[in-house]
Design a protein around this motif. Sequence first.
Motif, PDB file in Angstrom:
ATOM      1  N   GLY A   1       0.856  -1.174   0.000  1.00 24.37           N
ATOM      2  CA  GLY A   1       0.000   0.000   0.000  1.00 24.37           C
ATOM      3  C   GLY A   1       0.893   1.226   0.000  1.00 24.37           C
ATOM      4  O   GLY A   1       2.127   1.135   0.010  1.00 24.37           O
ATOM      5  N   PRO A   2       0.322   2.394   0.022  1.00 23.03           N
ATOM      6  CA  PRO A   2       1.161   3.603  -0.006  1.00 23.03           C
ATOM      7  C   PRO A   2       2.000   3.787   1.246  1.00 23.03           C
ATOM      8  O   PRO A   2       3.009   4.479   1.211  1.00 23.03           O
ATOM      9  N   THR A   3       1.616   3.150   2.360  1.00 23.85           N
ATOM     10  CA  THR A   3       2.366   3.336   3.614  1.00 23.85           C
ATOM     11  C   THR A   3       2.786   2.012   4.236  1.00 23.85           C
ATOM     12  O   THR A   3       3.072   1.960   5.426  1.00 23.85           O
ATOM     13  N   ALA A   4       2.826   0.932   3.457  1.00 23.76           N
ATOM     14  CA  ALA A   4       3.198  -0.380   3.995  1.00 23.76           C
ATOM     15  C   ALA A   4       4.102  -1.084   3.006  1.00 23.76           C
ATOM     16  O   ALA A   4       3.909  -0.999   1.793  1.00 23.76           O
TER      17      ALA A   4
ATOM     18  N   ILE B   1      14.599  -5.621  12.226  1.00 19.59           N
ATOM     19  CA  ILE B   1      14.579  -4.718  11.082  1.00 19.59           C
ATOM     20  C   ILE B   1      14.596  -3.290  11.608  1.00 19.59           C
ATOM     21  O   ILE B   1      13.704  -2.886  12.371  1.00 19.59           O
ATOM     22  N   LEU B   2      15.604  -2.535  11.222  1.00 21.78           N
ATOM     23  CA  LEU B   2      15.729  -1.122  11.574  1.00 21.78           C
ATOM     24  C   LEU B   2      15.505  -0.297  10.311  1.00 21.78           C
ATOM     25  O   LEU B   2      16.051  -0.621   9.251  1.00 21.78           O
ATOM     26  N   TYR B   3      14.703   0.791  10.415  1.00 20.56           N
ATOM     27  CA  TYR B   3      14.440   1.598   9.235  1.00 20.56           C
ATOM     28  C   TYR B   3      14.403   3.074   9.637  1.00 20.56           C
ATOM     29  O   TYR B   3      13.998   3.445  10.734  1.00 20.56           O
ATOM     30  N   CYS B   4      14.870   3.904   8.677  1.00 19.99           N
ATOM     31  CA  CYS B   4      14.951   5.357   8.912  1.00 19.99           C
ATOM     32  C   CYS B   4      15.059   6.055   7.559  1.00 19.99           C
ATOM     33  O   CYS B   4      15.546   5.460   6.584  1.00 19.99           O
ATOM     34  N   GLU B   5      14.637   7.305   7.520  1.00 22.62           N
ATOM     35  CA  GLU B   5      14.735   8.076   6.280  1.00 22.62           C
ATOM     36  C   GLU B   5      16.171   8.489   5.999  1.00 22.62           C
ATOM     37  O   GLU B   5      16.574   8.605   4.845  1.00 22.62           O
TER      38      GLU B   5
ATOM     39  N   ASN C   1       9.196 -12.804  14.244  1.00 27.64           N
ATOM     40  CA  ASN C   1       9.439 -14.151  14.758  1.00 27.64           C
ATOM     41  C   ASN C   1      10.460 -14.879  13.898  1.00 27.64           C
ATOM     42  O   ASN C   1      10.462 -14.780  12.677  1.00 27.64           O
ATOM     43  N   GLY C   2      11.335 -15.652  14.552  1.00 24.30           N
ATOM     44  CA  GLY C   2      12.420 -16.332  13.839  1.00 24.30           C
ATOM     45  C   GLY C   2      11.968 -17.438  12.928  1.00 24.30           C
ATOM     46  O   GLY C   2      12.752 -17.918  12.105  1.00 24.30           O
ATOM     47  N   SER C   3      10.715 -17.906  13.038  1.00 26.90           N
ATOM     48  CA  SER C   3      10.249 -18.995  12.187  1.00 26.90           C
ATOM     49  C   SER C   3       9.705 -18.500  10.852  1.00 26.90           C
ATOM     50  O   SER C   3       9.385 -19.314   9.984  1.00 26.90           O
ATOM     51  N   LEU C   4       9.558 -17.187  10.684  1.00 29.71           N
ATOM     52  CA  LEU C   4       9.028 -16.630   9.439  1.00 29.71           C
ATOM     53  C   LEU C   4      10.141 -16.016   8.618  1.00 29.71           C
ATOM     54  O   LEU C   4      11.184 -15.616   9.153  1.00 29.71           O
ATOM     55  N   CYS C   5       9.927 -15.934   7.311  1.00 24.81           N
ATOM     56  CA  CYS C   5      10.885 -15.303   6.412  1.00 24.81           C
ATOM     57  C   CYS C   5      10.229 -14.154   5.646  1.00 24.81           C
ATOM     58  O   CYS C   5      10.543 -13.912   4.481  1.00 24.81           O
ATOM     59  N   PHE C   6       9.284 -13.479   6.269  1.00 23.50           N
ATOM     60  CA  PHE C   6       8.678 -12.288   5.692  1.00 23.50           C
ATOM     61  C   PHE C   6       8.090 -11.466   6.827  1.00 23.50           C
ATOM     62  O   PHE C   6       7.839 -11.954   7.927  1.00 23.50           O
ATOM     63  N   THR C   7       7.870 -10.178   6.560  1.00 28.81           N
ATOM     64  CA  THR C   7       7.226  -9.302   7.523  1.00 28.81           C
ATOM     65  C   THR C   7       6.658  -8.106   6.786  1.00 28.81           C
ATOM     66  O   THR C   7       7.045  -7.825   5.640  1.00 28.81           O
ATOM     67  N   VAL C   8       5.735  -7.420   7.416  1.00 30.63           N
ATOM     68  CA  VAL C   8       5.113  -6.226   6.849  1.00 30.63           C
ATOM     69  C   VAL C   8       5.339  -5.070   7.817  1.00 30.63           C
ATOM     70  O   VAL C   8       5.038  -5.190   9.010  1.00 30.63           O
ATOM     71  N   ILE C   9       5.881  -3.975   7.292  1.00 29.69           N
ATOM     72  CA  ILE C   9       6.103  -2.762   8.081  1.00 29.69           C
ATOM     73  C   ILE C   9       5.033  -1.749   7.688  1.00 29.69           C
ATOM     74  O   ILE C   9       4.954  -1.343   6.519  1.00 29.69           O
ATOM     75  N   ASN C  10       4.224  -1.353   8.637  1.00 29.88           N
ATOM     76  CA  ASN C  10       3.141  -0.406   8.400  1.00 29.88           C
ATOM     77  C   ASN C  10       3.494   0.966   8.967  1.00 29.88           C
ATOM     78  O   ASN C  10       4.467   1.126   9.708  1.00 29.88           O
ATOM     79  N   GLY C  11       2.660   1.940   8.630  1.00 33.24           N
ATOM     80  CA  GLY C  11       2.800   3.282   9.196  1.00 33.24           C
ATOM     81  C   GLY C  11       3.935   4.090   8.618  1.00 33.24           C
ATOM     82  O   GLY C  11       4.453   5.000   9.291  1.00 33.24           O
ATOM     83  N   LEU C  12       4.362   3.813   7.374  1.00 35.09           N
ATOM     84  CA  LEU C  12       5.422   4.586   6.741  1.00 35.09           C
ATOM     85  C   LEU C  12       4.842   5.820   6.052  1.00 35.09           C
ATOM     86  O   LEU C  12       3.634   5.921   5.824  1.00 35.09           O
ATOM     87  N   LYS C  13       5.701   6.747   5.720  1.00 39.48           N
ATOM     88  CA  LYS C  13       5.289   7.939   4.979  1.00 39.48           C
ATOM     89  C   LYS C  13       5.235   7.630   3.491  1.00 39.48           C
ATOM     90  O   LYS C  13       6.050   6.857   2.986  1.00 39.48           O
TER      91      LYS C  13
END
Length: 940
Positions: free
Chosen positions: A727-730, A750-754, A769-781
């Motif tokens: 999405g536009p922010t995820a 996962i560390l993220y910054c502009e 979680n260490g058993s997964l190989c994907f993740t979704v980061i929400n709330g981005l600009k």
Amino acid sequence: MHQRRRTDGRSVVGVCFTFVVAKYLAQATGFDSSFVDVDLKFTREPEGAKAVRGSRMVLDCSANSSNGSDVTISWRKDGEALTPDSRRLLLANGSLVIQQFAKQQGDEGIYECIASAGRYTLVSHPAELEEAVLGTFSGHPSSMGIPVGGNARFKCSIDGILKPNITWRKNGVSLSPSERSIQLSSGVLQLLNVASSDIGTYSCHASIFGREADSHVAELSIESGTEAAAPVRLLSRPEDQEVRLGSTVTFECLPSINGYSVLWSRKDGAAIPRDRSRTFGCGNLEIQSVRLTDVANYSCRIANVSSVGAQAKLTVTGTSPIPPSGLRAHSIDSRSIELTWDPSPAFVVGYSVNYWSLPGGRGRQEVVTRQPPQRITNLQPFTNYTFFVKTYNRWGDSEPSQYIVQATLEDVPVVAPTVHIDPLTATSLLIFWNELEPHEARGIIVQYKIFYRKQDAATPNEITVPGTVLQHDLTDLEANERYSVRVLAATAAGFPRLQDDQWPWVSRIVGESTDGEGNANLEIHVLNATTVQIIWGPPKPNEDGLEICFKLFGGQPKTVYLVADQTEHILDGLVPDSDYEFEIRILLTDGNNGDLYVRTVRTPPLEMPPSQPPRLAPLILDAAAVNDTAIQVSWQTTAGDAGSIVGYVVRCVPVSDRSDGEKLKEIFVNSTETSAVVTGLVPMTEYEIVVQSYYGNGPGPSSSAVTCHTEEGRPPALLHVTWFLQGPTAVQLNWRMPPNAGAGVSQYVILYCEDKFASDDRWEAHVENGSLCFTVINGLKGRTVYQIRMHAENKNGAGPVSVLKVLTGIPHDEGGSSNDRLMGIVIGVGISGGCIVICIIIILLRNRCFPPPQRSPALAKHANGIATPPHCKGYVIGCRDGGRCDGHEPDGTTPMLTQSQDHETGDGRLEMLLSGRVDLWSSVDDSRRAHSVDRATAVV
């Protein structure tokens, strides 16, 4: 004339229908090529866990087949098929994700993973999910009075599926651990050297996942008098414990009086490993990284007070099985030994029987998938073998069992002794023979049988002598007659059955001339290991020469002739360290034979360097992992052998290659000491280790091989890190862990910054979680470039950092409303559908609307394959009946067509079929119509 072939949709449907029916029939009859040689196996199976209510639970499952067949993963719960829904998701890799675990929703139960490939189906081990709750206190601390200088002990215990974190409070305030205040993870508080400042109330506090509970309050008071006045005793004794491999275990042994030393030992006499153990407090023993070799009974006693002590048993469970016990062996015959042992009470997948012959035989291994007994065959007769057995379960192998030595039974000898004959008298011979080598005798020789006969006799005579006798006198023989002799040896298994060429006859003539008298003019001198000299002379007047016949005992004779004036001869090329029989006969001038002289000559062995003591193989004492990439190896040699050794070479060979097919390399380390550290190894890998000694003049023997696993290291770098917008922010991040990455990842950070140059406190953190190989980061600009750093972590630390950039999309308020976008999609789809329908109608009605005209009599073909009338260049034209050619220029360049694409039809026109077709009609109007139709066909 070629008839135009017509293809419509009905033929395509017919082909598809035929294919479906054929496949159905093939499956119904049990034949399908995709089912051939399918080896289906799990690469990861689900494991049971204690789940916290509301948490996300992941049950991993993956499988593959050896022939590359597609594997389908499904799940069942409590024996019934599980249908994925919004709460229970089935991932592409086969894992089952429960979004918010809740016992009330029926998430608690037994789960099984089902892998299917063709007609093969495999079911995993069951995995039980239980809801973790904080239990109630089953034991509360008790009040006590302790004299000054004594030791106090409080204990609380709590029931529950999960083990909570227990801390202690004094007078309602958290009590910090110190040298005098020892807090054990088992819920025990030890107060050492009690003083008046310790008076107060004590309670234990349990907490887990935000839930907390407190025990009852116990009071500590000071009694009058001193503890030293009473005899010392144990306030706590060590208890039997069962722990997992690689964990930490603590045994208590607390004296009632402070200042007394506590001594620990193992009942089996083995040493407690100093590098992995420590004592703390006033007698507690802690063993870290528990191994199978730590399984034993541990006893503690108070120094100088032998009557005060206790013991406890340590049992290790978890990944590796327990070695087999009660190993016994029974010899079946000369080639086989039967082994039996006490079957393991736990689930095992098999056993391995390891054995080698003594001394210094090559080790071999047989894998056993059934319960004992196990028969080992193809052994050497009358040979000692050393055996040990390992147990295997789904996690690995056990330590070796106890070693036992068993010998195979005797067998008949494989060869006959080598026989020698010496003359004794004119009517007797001395028969003697060599003792067989152990590998030739294949047992203990109990008797010999001597066979002898005259040269022309059909049946030999037999004489039997005991197995301790190696010679015998043959008497009462006929003088000047040739006798043949051979000997056969027997063990308790009997005499062998040999072919004549395996035990040849040895002959000798018995006569007066064999006693050596009257042949003083004949001498045989041994010059070296392969050469003899024969000296004869001077000859008598009636002697014309010599006939020299010589042979190796049991070999073929050779003959040399000497003339009368040749008084010496050199014979070379003889076999060193061997017995030769010489028969020398004098040839007379009248053509008759003179005297016969018989000699037995033994050639000496080749000159060898001074004898050296036997070289013994090093004995590996221990091979232990230092860390994830290093193993320390120690060994020893015999006292007499160590002085001549100049160095050692340690060889580490990976037992198997990586799961991704990459071949692991062998590692060699040189050492002048009896220990070495091998570095540069691969984490979580089993290595076979061999130590070889080296002397000043070359290599020596190698030790027996031992195996050792390197430890789990930090996680490696992530592979194939990718991202795409949700999405536009995820943003969704995907990655992979390398094969053989270790025992598992506890979490991904996962560390993220502009701004990539921003300080650490400005970077946002996201943990997965260490058993997964994907993740979704929400709330981005929206419309923002983010710098992302991510790495994996386990109990040993953090792995390498992967860096990437992510560009987010356009926010909703800038990109228009969702209704506008939906309307645009609907309009676009409608226009496209309308165009497709119009084109289909044009094609279907084409022949009906445009009847075929008559063919023009004057048509020529253009150089590029397009049919044109004569003298028309670069134009698509039609010719009228009068012969006048009217033309028009095509809209674009005419495609190049091959001659093979041209077909004449019976209606007076020439067509180019399929791609790039141009139909020419007999009139200009018809030509224009055909051209427009072909353009419409091209659009379709």
